[in-house]
Design a protein around this motif. Sequence first.
Motif, mmCIF file in Angstrom:
data_model
loop_
_atom_site.group_PDB
_atom_site.id
_atom_site.type_symbol
_atom_site.label_atom_id
_atom_site.label_comp_id
_atom_site.label_asym_id
_atom_site.label_seq_id
_atom_site.Cartn_x
_atom_site.Cartn_y
_atom_site.Cartn_z
ATOM 1 N N PRO A 156 95.841 21.026 2.449
ATOM 2 C CA PRO A 156 96.426 20.822 3.777
ATOM 3 C C PRO A 156 96.504 22.120 4.587
ATOM 4 O O PRO A 156 96.367 22.105 5.808
ATOM 5 C CB PRO A 156 97.831 20.286 3.473
ATOM 6 C CG PRO A 156 97.711 19.664 2.125
ATOM 7 C CD PRO A 156 96.746 20.535 1.392
ATOM 8 N N GLU A 206 105.983 12.684 -0.796
ATOM 9 C CA GLU A 206 105.468 11.374 -1.182
ATOM 10 C C GLU A 206 104.691 11.459 -2.487
ATOM 11 O O GLU A 206 104.764 10.547 -3.331
ATOM 12 C CB GLU A 206 104.567 10.818 -0.076
ATOM 13 C CG GLU A 206 105.267 10.595 1.260
ATOM 14 C CD GLU A 206 106.378 9.565 1.161
ATOM 15 O OE1 GLU A 206 106.267 8.638 0.326
ATOM 16 O OE2 GLU A 206 107.371 9.689 1.923
ATOM 17 N N SER A 257 100.269 8.667 0.215
ATOM 18 C CA SER A 257 101.115 9.816 0.558
ATOM 19 C C SER A 257 100.740 10.374 1.937
ATOM 20 O O SER A 257 101.611 10.781 2.710
ATOM 21 C CB SER A 257 100.974 10.913 -0.501
ATOM 22 O OG SER A 257 101.428 10.463 -1.758
ATOM 23 N N LEU A 258 99.439 10.385 2.232
ATOM 24 C CA LEU A 258 98.994 10.867 3.548
ATOM 25 C C LEU A 258 99.539 9.971 4.652
ATOM 26 O O LEU A 258 100.076 10.457 5.650
ATOM 27 C CB LEU A 258 97.471 10.913 3.606
ATOM 28 C CG LEU A 258 96.866 11.222 4.990
ATOM 29 C CD1 LEU A 258 97.295 12.602 5.464
ATOM 30 C CD2 LEU A 258 95.341 11.111 4.941
ATOM 31 N N GLY A 284 103.473 10.262 4.608
ATOM 32 C CA GLY A 284 103.892 11.594 5.040
ATOM 33 C C GLY A 284 103.636 11.826 6.516
ATOM 34 O O GLY A 284 104.460 12.422 7.216
ATOM 35 N N SER A 285 102.499 11.344 7.015
ATOM 36 C CA SER A 285 102.188 11.487 8.443
ATOM 37 C C SER A 285 103.175 10.698 9.290
ATOM 38 O O SER A 285 103.639 11.164 10.339
ATOM 39 C CB SER A 285 100.765 11.003 8.719
ATOM 40 O OG SER A 285 99.827 11.788 8.014
ATOM 41 N N THR A 296 104.146 18.256 8.110
ATOM 42 C CA THR A 296 103.292 17.187 7.582
ATOM 43 C C THR A 296 102.947 17.434 6.121
ATOM 44 O O THR A 296 102.997 16.509 5.287
ATOM 45 C CB THR A 296 102.001 17.083 8.419
ATOM 46 O OG1 THR A 296 102.340 16.840 9.789
ATOM 47 C CG2 THR A 296 101.120 15.957 7.921
ATOM 48 N N ARG A 329 94.906 15.368 10.687
ATOM 49 C CA ARG A 329 95.101 14.197 9.830
ATOM 50 C C ARG A 329 93.777 13.477 9.568
ATOM 51 O O ARG A 329 93.559 12.923 8.485
ATOM 52 C CB ARG A 329 96.116 13.261 10.473
ATOM 53 C CG ARG A 329 97.512 13.865 10.489
ATOM 54 C CD ARG A 329 98.530 12.973 11.144
ATOM 55 N NE ARG A 329 99.812 13.660 11.243
ATOM 56 C CZ ARG A 329 100.899 13.115 11.790
ATOM 57 N NH1 ARG A 329 100.849 11.886 12.268
ATOM 58 N NH2 ARG A 329 102.020 13.797 11.854
ATOM 59 N N ARG A 362 105.941 16.696 3.909
ATOM 60 C CA ARG A 362 106.209 15.251 3.781
ATOM 61 C C ARG A 362 105.194 14.612 2.821
ATOM 62 O O ARG A 362 105.528 13.715 2.051
ATOM 63 C CB ARG A 362 106.140 14.576 5.145
ATOM 64 C CG ARG A 362 107.220 15.003 6.114
ATOM 65 C CD ARG A 362 108.597 14.572 5.629
ATOM 66 N NE ARG A 362 109.631 14.947 6.587
ATOM 67 C CZ ARG A 362 110.285 16.107 6.585
ATOM 68 N NH1 ARG A 362 109.986 17.018 5.644
ATOM 69 N NH2 ARG A 362 111.207 16.373 7.486
ATOM 70 N N ILE A 363 103.951 15.070 2.880
ATOM 71 C CA ILE A 363 102.935 14.554 1.952
ATOM 72 C C ILE A 363 103.303 14.936 0.521
ATOM 73 O O ILE A 363 103.189 14.123 -0.411
ATOM 74 C CB ILE A 363 101.545 15.095 2.331
ATOM 75 C CG1 ILE A 363 101.094 14.512 3.683
ATOM 76 C CG2 ILE A 363 100.520 14.759 1.251
ATOM 77 C CD1 ILE A 363 99.799 15.098 4.210
ATOM 78 N N LYS A 364 103.763 16.171 0.342
ATOM 79 C CA LYS A 364 104.183 16.605 -0.997
ATOM 80 C C LYS A 364 105.350 15.758 -1.508
ATOM 81 O O LYS A 364 105.384 15.382 -2.692
ATOM 82 C CB LYS A 364 104.584 18.082 -0.969
ATOM 83 C CG LYS A 364 103.407 19.036 -0.840
ATOM 84 C CD LYS A 364 103.863 20.467 -0.588
ATOM 85 C CE LYS A 364 104.695 21.004 -1.709
ATOM 86 N NZ LYS A 364 105.069 22.427 -1.493
ATOM 87 N N TYR A 402 97.182 19.996 -3.570
ATOM 88 C CA TYR A 402 98.128 19.735 -2.487
ATOM 89 C C TYR A 402 99.476 20.381 -2.794
ATOM 90 O O TYR A 402 100.506 19.986 -2.240
ATOM 91 C CB TYR A 402 98.278 18.232 -2.271
ATOM 92 C CG TYR A 402 96.950 17.584 -1.939
ATOM 93 C CD1 TYR A 402 96.537 17.438 -0.630
ATOM 94 C CD2 TYR A 402 96.088 17.179 -2.967
ATOM 95 C CE1 TYR A 402 95.287 16.879 -0.335
ATOM 96 C CE2 TYR A 402 94.851 16.626 -2.690
ATOM 97 C CZ TYR A 402 94.457 16.479 -1.378
ATOM 98 O OH TYR A 402 93.230 15.941 -1.082
#
Length: 421
Positions: free
Chosen positions: A271, A326, A336-337, A340-341, A319, A393, A322-324, A411
């Motif tokens: 990311p 998830e 997760s993407l 998280g987005s 972002t 994204r 948040r992905i981490k 990630y």
Amino acid sequence: MNRLLAFVLIVAVTLGTIAFTTPALLDKVRLGLDLKGGFEILYEAEPLTPGGEITRDTLRETAVSLEKRANATGVAEPEVTPEGTNRIRVKIAGVSDEAAVRDILKKPVELTFRSMRGCNGDAGFCKVELIGTDFKENGASIYQNELGAWEISLSLKSRSKFAEVTREVAKLPAPNNRLAIFLNDEMLSDPNVTQEINSDKASITGSFPREEAKRIADTINLGALPLKLTEKYTQSVGATLGKQSLEKTIFAGAIGGLFVLLFMLFVYRVPGFVGIISLALNTWLVLLGFVLLNATITLPGIAALILGLGMAVDANIITAERIKDELRSGKSLLSSLKAGSKNSFRTIMDANITTALAGVVMLFIPNSSIRGFAVMLLLGIVVSLVANMSYSRMLLYLLIRSGRFQNKKLYSVKESEIRAL
């Protein structure tokens, strides 16, 4: 594989476009006087006559007249801004002869046609028949007569008024039947009038060299200022000092940017790498927008640019975090993407909207430096939403769907941190 190829092509086109067009964009960027050198003057306006009034219209007309005068000197893109109820700020960058420009800015220009009608004794040309407002704006031009001498042509607003003036002057006995043309208190010519001239054209005759005739015509076209101006503040910035400011600003920005990019790459990995590409696009889009707006970059503007890039970095970090989160909960990379987005969207929007509101408020502050900061800040916010919430994204989606980057360590998530569903 197709998605990985699409990722590579998109990144290659993006970086290639940035590398190919950036030098041309930088050449088109207008630098303010704090980066290029020049001078700034703050004028305080007063009515020309006692008891007169300063209105918003007269202040704006005076600013327009000052801008025309600055343009007539050949300087590039002067900034002339009315401030408050009775002040005008002038910023001119890249000036070699400051004294000459300042003299032209304040110089009163009063064109008058005078006669001896009703004058007593040695009073000379005591009666003013026509004044500058009787002539069309930018109506002075030069031409060569039959003998090859340069003369000045003037366009009048009223044919009938000129006919009346010349008719009355022609009635005077010679040598008093002359209509003298004065620029301020300097008489340019005093031709004899023998008959009524029913025309909207008048000429300043004489054996003027071409350069002198052009100077007089340009001076007439400057027009008279609607208000009296007094210098209240003056600041000069040498070209060398401006160049040093620009070089130090670029150096500091490059060092800071390098540390930010390394931080994103080592802490957030994939990311972070995508965020670096989107930041490059972000910076290029801001630069393109500034060129298209024909705006001037100053030190406050560069500060706003850096602040905007900081907010763009923040959007990428939010972002990525948040992905981490998830991923730690045990979800797949694609889920997760998406989650998280979605979860980061509101936080990023809240931060950008509140900052944008502050920028909009600053646009109403009558100071060009503050307005420049606000314009760059707002432009950076708009570009950030495009480059970091859409472009980055999309790149992450392509990488994940390619199947080549499935290891969650890429990630920045360890296996021990993942909770079983």
